[in-house]
Design a protein around this motif. Sequence first.
Motif, PDB file in Angstrom:
ATOM      1  N   GLY A 116       0.789  -1.219   0.000  1.00 40.16           N
ATOM      2  CA  GLY A 116       0.000   0.000   0.000  1.00 40.16           C
ATOM      3  C   GLY A 116       0.817   1.262   0.000  1.00 40.16           C
ATOM      4  O   GLY A 116       0.321   2.330   0.356  1.00 40.16           O
ATOM      5  N   LYS A 117       2.097   1.160  -0.426  1.00 37.64           N
ATOM      6  CA  LYS A 117       2.961   2.331  -0.352  1.00 37.64           C
ATOM      7  C   LYS A 117       3.428   2.850  -1.713  1.00 37.64           C
ATOM      8  O   LYS A 117       3.493   4.059  -1.910  1.00 37.64           O
ATOM      9  N   SER A 118       3.803   1.954  -2.658  1.00 40.82           N
ATOM     10  CA  SER A 118       4.400   2.480  -3.887  1.00 40.82           C
ATOM     11  C   SER A 118       3.829   1.844  -5.150  1.00 40.82           C
ATOM     12  O   SER A 118       3.263   0.743  -5.122  1.00 40.82           O
ATOM     13  N   GLU A 119       4.019   2.536  -6.270  1.00 44.65           N
ATOM     14  CA  GLU A 119       3.516   2.075  -7.560  1.00 44.65           C
ATOM     15  C   GLU A 119       4.266   0.862  -8.086  1.00 44.65           C
ATOM     16  O   GLU A 119       3.818   0.232  -9.047  1.00 44.65           O
ATOM     17  N   LEU A 120       5.379   0.499  -7.462  1.00 44.95           N
ATOM     18  CA  LEU A 120       6.038  -0.753  -7.828  1.00 44.95           C
ATOM     19  C   LEU A 120       5.097  -1.933  -7.593  1.00 44.95           C
ATOM     20  O   LEU A 120       5.185  -2.954  -8.288  1.00 44.95           O
TER      21      LEU A 120
ATOM     22  N   TRP B 204       8.961   6.537 -14.117  1.00 44.52           N
ATOM     23  CA  TRP B 204       9.538   6.823 -12.804  1.00 44.52           C
ATOM     24  C   TRP B 204       8.484   6.509 -11.750  1.00 44.52           C
ATOM     25  O   TRP B 204       7.720   7.379 -11.342  1.00 44.52           O
ATOM     26  N   PRO B 205       8.402   5.272 -11.300  1.00 45.92           N
ATOM     27  CA  PRO B 205       7.404   4.925 -10.285  1.00 45.92           C
ATOM     28  C   PRO B 205       7.554   5.798  -9.046  1.00 45.92           C
ATOM     29  O   PRO B 205       8.664   6.142  -8.632  1.00 45.92           O
ATOM     30  N   ASN B 206       6.429   6.156  -8.475  1.00 49.09           N
ATOM     31  CA  ASN B 206       6.433   7.010  -7.294  1.00 49.09           C
ATOM     32  C   ASN B 206       5.750   6.286  -6.145  1.00 49.09           C
ATOM     33  O   ASN B 206       5.224   5.180  -6.304  1.00 49.09           O
TER      34      ASN B 206
ATOM     35  N   LYS C 149      13.107   6.018   3.164  1.00 50.58           N
ATOM     36  CA  LYS C 149      13.107   7.242   3.969  1.00 50.58           C
ATOM     37  C   LYS C 149      13.599   8.444   3.176  1.00 50.58           C
ATOM     38  O   LYS C 149      13.230   9.575   3.461  1.00 50.58           O
ATOM     39  N   LEU C 150      14.440   8.182   2.170  1.00 54.33           N
ATOM     40  CA  LEU C 150      14.969   9.266   1.342  1.00 54.33           C
ATOM     41  C   LEU C 150      14.311   9.301  -0.029  1.00 54.33           C
ATOM     42  O   LEU C 150      14.811   9.941  -0.949  1.00 54.33           O
ATOM     43  N   GLY C 151      13.178   8.596  -0.163  1.00 53.99           N
ATOM     44  CA  GLY C 151      12.319   8.788  -1.318  1.00 53.99           C
ATOM     45  C   GLY C 151      12.385   7.772  -2.430  1.00 53.99           C
ATOM     46  O   GLY C 151      11.574   7.821  -3.356  1.00 53.99           O
ATOM     47  N   VAL C 152      13.329   6.827  -2.399  1.00 52.23           N
ATOM     48  CA  VAL C 152      13.477   5.882  -3.510  1.00 52.23           C
ATOM     49  C   VAL C 152      12.524   4.701  -3.324  1.00 52.23           C
ATOM     50  O   VAL C 152      12.612   3.991  -2.318  1.00 52.23           O
ATOM     51  N   PRO C 153      11.620   4.457  -4.284  1.00 53.44           N
ATOM     52  CA  PRO C 153      10.732   3.294  -4.172  1.00 53.44           C
ATOM     53  C   PRO C 153      11.525   1.990  -4.312  1.00 53.44           C
ATOM     54  O   PRO C 153      12.206   1.777  -5.319  1.00 53.44           O
ATOM     55  N   MET C 154      11.459   1.156  -3.310  1.00 61.40           N
ATOM     56  CA  MET C 154      12.139  -0.144  -3.324  1.00 61.40           C
ATOM     57  C   MET C 154      11.133  -1.209  -2.924  1.00 61.40           C
ATOM     58  O   MET C 154      10.424  -1.069  -1.931  1.00 61.40           O
TER      59      MET C 154
ATOM     60  N   ARG D 113      10.243  12.073  -2.289  1.00 60.11           N
ATOM     61  CA  ARG D 113      10.508  11.710  -3.678  1.00 60.11           C
ATOM     62  C   ARG D 113      10.175  12.859  -4.624  1.00 60.11           C
ATOM     63  O   ARG D 113      10.955  13.166  -5.534  1.00 60.11           O
ATOM     64  N   ASP D 114       9.037  13.492  -4.414  1.00 58.81           N
ATOM     65  CA  ASP D 114       8.650  14.603  -5.282  1.00 58.81           C
ATOM     66  C   ASP D 114       9.693  15.724  -5.234  1.00 58.81           C
ATOM     67  O   ASP D 114      10.034  16.317  -6.268  1.00 58.81           O
TER      68      ASP D 114
END
Length: 547
Positions: A417-421, A527-529, A457-462, A540-541
């Motif tokens: 429920g957190k990222s578009e990945l 660029w998945p967010n 925490k620094l914005g990179v979707p993993m 991330r933005d």
Amino acid sequence: MMSRLPLLFAVPLALSMPAGVCAKDAPAISVETLKTIDKELSSDAFEGRAPTTPAEDKTVAYIIAQMKAAGLQPGNKGSWTQDVPMVESTFANISPLVFVGGSAPVSLAPNTDMVVRSYRVLPQIAVKDSEVVFVGYGINAPERGWNDYAGVDVRGKTVIILVNDPDWQTPAREGLFEGRAMTYYGRWTYKYEEAARQGAAAAIIVHDTEPAAYGWGVVESSNTRPSLELDVPGDHLDQSAAIGWMQLDAAKRVFASAGTDFASLSEAAKVKGFKAVPLGLKASVSMTATIKRQKSKNVIGVLPGKTAPKDYVLYTAHWDHLGRCTPVKGDTICNGAVDNASGIAGLIALAEAYTKAGPAARSVAFLAVTAEESGLLGSQYYAEHPVYPLAQTVGGVNMDSLNVIGLSKDFVVTGAGKSELEDLIVPLAAAQDRVIKPEPSPERGGYFRSDHFSFAKLGVPMLDAGSGQDLVKGGTAAGRAAAEDYVTNRYHKPQDEYNADWDWSGAVADLTLYYRLGRQLADGKSWPNWYKTAEFRSVRDKSRAGQ
């Protein structure tokens, strides 16, 4: 310390697939590579792969050799490694944790009743006659209207804290703190951080196996070995002098001495508006530390991109484990075969698959990080000192413990429920006739316990995901039995050893998904967010602004 347990053992809009990319196309993942690397790295010759020990040099050299053989290039300006400055504190002469001022003194013995250490880099640590305050779950969350420290000054005092979140017993993922699913407020790392912000001299968490999600043996093994921290200016003197855990029965004795009931106060702490309770006791504890400053290493290999080489897709796995730990039947080496020699084996197997398929449009980096077991330190350092700018890191996959018990029908995303990945992985799992299921044990807080969190925490979707417990052979009964066996008998213990009878088919299926997801990103332009409701979206933005 206390890294994530393996997932086995534990409707947004979809992004479009770039033209010409077929997610089903993937070179075969080499089972022989997985077996060979796992067996070697988890052998006694590597002594449990503890950072900053002679075993690190051997481990790093082996990983570099495997990356070279897989066809990667050095990933850090011609070097295979990134130095990670570390400071190691080896604690000794640990006194009992003594509480006085109640009906009778209570003395808690090191290791059996409690464990204690310090973030501070000092040769001597002492907390003497520190007033004791029970602060419930030790949470200060203004956005949720919750503050366990409201109206109390704990500067110079010892705080006793409950593990997990106030609503951890709620069956569904509902409630102020997401019910059964642990939030970051439930993690022991957060509780120490907040106690330090409040000025506490000591922070002691009460261990309870169910909400902690691991037994006392895990706490003891993780807290009685040398402690590693990043070597930073200030020597962590802004942290509490002493941090640690106490057994549940020990806590009950302490509260009884104070003339109060632990169970009753624990229930009261679950309710919004709980007020911290001074116990009328004073606590004392001391220890000495031998301090050693040195560098550990992250290992980085890269497959440069053909047309967009300054965009990066990232795969991560941690190479470290606990080294020598609490003996079990005379065995002192925590080999870490599943956790996480298997992840490094997967990292190299994926590198082989990428080089067989040829370079993608974007660059693909393979990062083996140090000191995950000490608090995600290697990935934290990389994220704060990135070789490749985080704004140009598209996203990626973290691998912490692979499935070695066979194919599963389900696939589980940690912290879903957190990222578009997550949107991208759904059709890839469906192509394997697998279904996406919720985490079987969200109360374990897996999302905050492995290296993807440093990047998040620094914005990179993993993505951190893997096989669920519904096995093709044996169903959920077999999966749960395997999970219970691993957690009880092997996790963070010397028994986490390589087994020639392991079934790697589940690992191969998961690695194939990881490859297809990464290749889709690497050959595409998206660029998945994070989802708009995710706590990492604004970071991330901001990082991507102007790119």
